[in-house]
Design an enzyme around this catalytic site. Sequence first.
Site, PDB file in Angstrom:
ATOM      1  NE  ARG A   1      -3.774   2.190   2.175  1.00 21.29           N
ATOM      2  CZ  ARG A   1      -4.157   2.966   3.191  1.00 21.29           C
ATOM      3  NH1 ARG A   1      -3.769   2.683   4.414  1.00 21.29           N
ATOM      4  NH2 ARG A   1      -4.946   3.982   2.984  1.00 21.29           N
TER       5      ARG A   1
ATOM      6  CD  GLU B   1      -8.621   0.846   2.056  1.00 21.74           C
ATOM      7  OE1 GLU B   1      -9.130   0.610   3.168  1.00 21.74           O
ATOM      8  OE2 GLU B   1      -7.963   1.857   1.825  1.00 21.74           O
TER       9      GLU B   1
END
Length: 396
Positions: A91, A383
């Site tokens: 991320r 996510e």
Amino acid sequence: MKILVLNCGSSSLKYQLFNMDDESVMAKGLVEKIGLSDSILTHQPANQDKVKIETSIPEHGVAIELVVKALLDEKHGVIKDMKEIDAVGHRTIHGGTSFTESCIITDDVIAEMERLVDLAPLHNPPSILGIRACQDKMPGIPMVGVFDTAFHQTMDAAHYLYGLPYEYYEKYQMRRFGFHGTSHRFVSIRCRELLGNPEHSKIITCHLGNGSSIAAIVDGKVIDTSMGYTPLEGLVMGTRCGDLDPAILPFLMRKEGLDADALDAVINKKSGLLGISGVSSDMRDIEAAAADGNERAQVAMEIFRKTVIHYIGAYAAEMNGVDAILFTAGIGENDIANRAAICENLSYLGVEFDKEANDCRGKEVMISTPNSKVKVFVIPTNEELMIARDTAALVK
Ligand code: AMP
């Protein structure tokens, strides 16, 4: 294919190992207090109890080493050899205008991320640390960067420019970037599936959590979003102020004798639901205090609802209509009362709210009636899975 997803903060590291054959999570965990004396790794293999490992973790490289060790461990491990990990998805927060989609991490990508540190001084350095640690501890395993800003890069200048002298845009890239892009992308893809994947769609995605943002998405592309140059703009959040009259800032600096850093702390950490209510940044606490008659908690909750209603209305107007509105993240997925209060104010758009369907938490559900002109959904975000999917697609 097995994909390890990493989310590195300055003193923490979250991980999930996915088996992409069925997108299941084989193990997940969290390393906390990296750099402090009482660091701890909490590792949870699927369908097994959590294991806590307390040890000194002075830096991110040691954290990665421990994560790999936990994944390989005889008792609570889930793989036999590090080579079973086909790729690592990171991320990576701020991609500026350089990254419009996820990409394989190369030396050039790291150099560009370093150049972008000015835009995200708190978030990009830990991502870079995590990437470098993986290069060192997991040599030869390909890595992919998934940027929080990338999905919003389809906005045009009319939506991303501020009413400031153009030279600041040229000098500092002073423009709207938007955040939570990986979440908005994940839930909007699912929403389009639920609509039957029509060629044309107008969707409003409401990511309402401790940090909150809303996006307007036409045919799968973001045209506008509520967060801006930083994640501070837009909705009133847990501790962030959201939209303000900018003249308030120099006024407070003069009157309260605040310098730039102190003011930054006020608008990021002491404002929002916490600042208004004086109770908490957590919506559950605000709701409990409001129910007990705390007037500041009541008004904090009303302001939160009003700003969500405000942005939904603004984006429906910008798109000249809307087919679906969806709620996600901690508040969006779980907060029955706030969703109801917001949806009951959307009948003018053609939303027919289904109160009974709304009576649930944390699951995918349609909360508008089957005949509602505008469909409303709750779609849990993921996510990490989005990062794993991008990583798998890029390294295949
Ligand atoms: P997130 O940042 O997505 O983890 O969301 C955190 C926010 O979700 C906090 O404000 C929580 O109070 C809120 N939240 C989580 N569960 C509930 C719930 N059952 N009812 C209301 N708010 C909730």
